[in-house]
Design an enzyme around this catalytic site. Structure first.
Site, PDB file in Angstrom:
ATOM      1  N   ARG A   8       0.837  -1.197   0.000  1.00  0.00           N
ATOM      2  CA  ARG A   8       0.000   0.000   0.000  1.00  0.00           C
ATOM      3  C   ARG A   8       0.876   1.253   0.000  1.00  0.00           C
ATOM      4  O   ARG A   8       0.551   2.248  -0.658  1.00  0.00           O
ATOM      5  CB  ARG A   8      -0.941  -0.001   1.203  1.00  0.00           C
ATOM      6  N   CYS A  41      -1.134   5.704   9.194  1.00  0.00           N
ATOM      7  CA  CYS A  41      -1.504   4.438   8.562  1.00  0.00           C
ATOM      8  C   CYS A  41      -2.650   4.744   7.609  1.00  0.00           C
ATOM      9  O   CYS A  41      -2.625   5.752   6.917  1.00  0.00           O
ATOM     10  CB  CYS A  41      -1.885   3.405   9.624  1.00  0.00           C
TER      11      CYS A  41
END
Length: 281
Positions: free
Chosen positions: A178, A236
Site C-alpha cells: 500500500r 496508517c
C-alpha cells in the site's frame, strides 16, 4: 510506566484488591465489499475476560467518517462520557485488549494517554494470550470520573505530517504494497506521503501476536531512521494501526506523534502530493 501488560500479570492484578478497568475493544477492518461488517459487540457477549466492558472503535473511539478520514478523533467530551460509562477514573489503571492484533486496543490506549490518563496498558497478545476463564453477556461497571484533557501525546494534522516527513521521521505503518501504491483496497488513491518511510506495524510483533522485545523494536526503528535526536510521527490508513506503532515505539523508548487522519484524510484531498514506488535516498 510500561505500555503493555502480559496475560499472567493481568491475571495477578485482577485477583488483587485493586484491579484495573478492563476495556474490550475487539474490532476488525473489513475491506471486502461483500463481507458482513465485523460485530465486536457480539463476539464480546459470546465471551470476554471477566469484568471487561465493551467499547466500539467505530462509534466510540472515532468520530463520523468524512474529510477528516475514516476514523477521525472522537469529540473529546463524548469520548470522556464513554470512558466514564466504562468505569474509567484517572486514579484507576486501565487495560485495553482486542482479539490479538493489538491495533484497536492501541487506539484506546492512545486516546486515553492523549487525553491525560496516567496509567493505561495494552494486553500483549490480546485475548488470544489470555488463559483464564471467560464470561458471557454484558458487564455493567460503576461509572467513573475521568475528565479528558487533550495534549498529553503528540498529535499531527496533515500539514504537520508533511512537514515532519521533511524535517524528521514520518513512518508509514501500512503494508509495504500500500505504501508503494501497488494496491489500495480502501482509499481513493494508492501511494504515500512524500518523504515518509515504510515501517509496517505487522513487523513489530512475533508470530504469537506479542510485541517484539524492546531492544529488537529499538533496533528496527533505528534502521528506519529513528536516530533519537529527530522527531518521529506515524500514520496508517485511518489512525488505528498507526496507534499500535506508536505503542511499539513507546515500548522501545521512542516518543512519537500520531497523524490521526492518516492516509484516508490525506488522499481525500486531490491537491495533496502523492508518492509511489519504493523508498529512495
Amino acid at each position: 510506566m510500561n505500555a503493555i501488560i502480559s496475560a499472567s500479570e493481568l491475571a495477578q492484578e485482577l485477583a488483587s484488591g485493586h484491579p484495573p478497568v478492563l476495556l474490550d475493544v475487539r474490532w476488525q477492518l473489513t475491506t471486502a465489499k461483500s463481507a458482513a461488517p465485523f460485530d465486536g459487540r457480539a463476539v464480546y457477549e459470546a465471551g470476554h475476560i471477566p469484568g471487561a466492558v465493551f467499547v466500539d472503535l467505530d462509534t466510540e473511539l472515532a468520530g463520523p467518517p468524512g474529510k477528516g478520514g475514516r476514523h477521525p478523533l472522537p469529540d473529546v467530551a463524548e469520548f470522556g462520557a464513554v470512558m466514564r460509562r466504562a468505569g474509567v477514573s484517572a486514579d484507576t489503571p486501565v487495560v485495553a485488549y482486542d482479539g490479538g492484533q493489538g491495533w484497536a486496543a492501541s487506539r484506546a490506549w492512545w486516546l486515553l494517554r492523549w487525553t491525560g490518563h496516567p496509567s493505561v496498558r495494552v494486553l500483549d497478545g490480546g485475548l488470544a494470550a489470555w488463559e483464564g476463564p471467560l464470561e458471557t453477556g454484558t458487564t455493567q461497571s460503576e461509572p467513573g470520573t475521568f475528565e479528558p484533557v487533550p495534549g498529553a501525546m503528540g498529535l499531527l494534522d496533515a500539514e504537520g505530517a508533511a512537514a515532519l516527513a521533511r524535517t524528521g521521521l514520518l513512518l508509514d505503518a501500512r503494508a509495504a504494497e500500500r505504501y508503494r501504491g501497488d494496491v489500495e483496497p480502501i482509499d481513493p488513491v494508492g501511494g504515500h506521503i512524500p518523504g515518509a518511510v515504510s515501517a509496517p506495524t505487522t513487523e513489530n510483533v512475533a508470530e504469537d501476536g506479542r510485541l517484539l522485545p524492546a531492544e529488537e523494536l529499538a533496533a528496527r526503528f533505528k534502521s528506519r531512521g529513528a536516530s533519537g535526536t529527530s522527531d518521529v510521527g506515524v500514520y496508517c490508513g485511518s489512525g488505528v494501526s498507526a496507534a499500535h506503532e506508536v505503542l511499539a515505539l513507546a515500548v522501545a523508548g521512542i516518543p512519537a506523534s500520531l497523524y490521526a487522519g492518516s492516509w484516508s484524510e490525506w488522499s481525500s484531498d486531490a491537491s495533496r502530493p502523492v508518492a509511489t514506488g519504493p523508498e529512495t535516498g
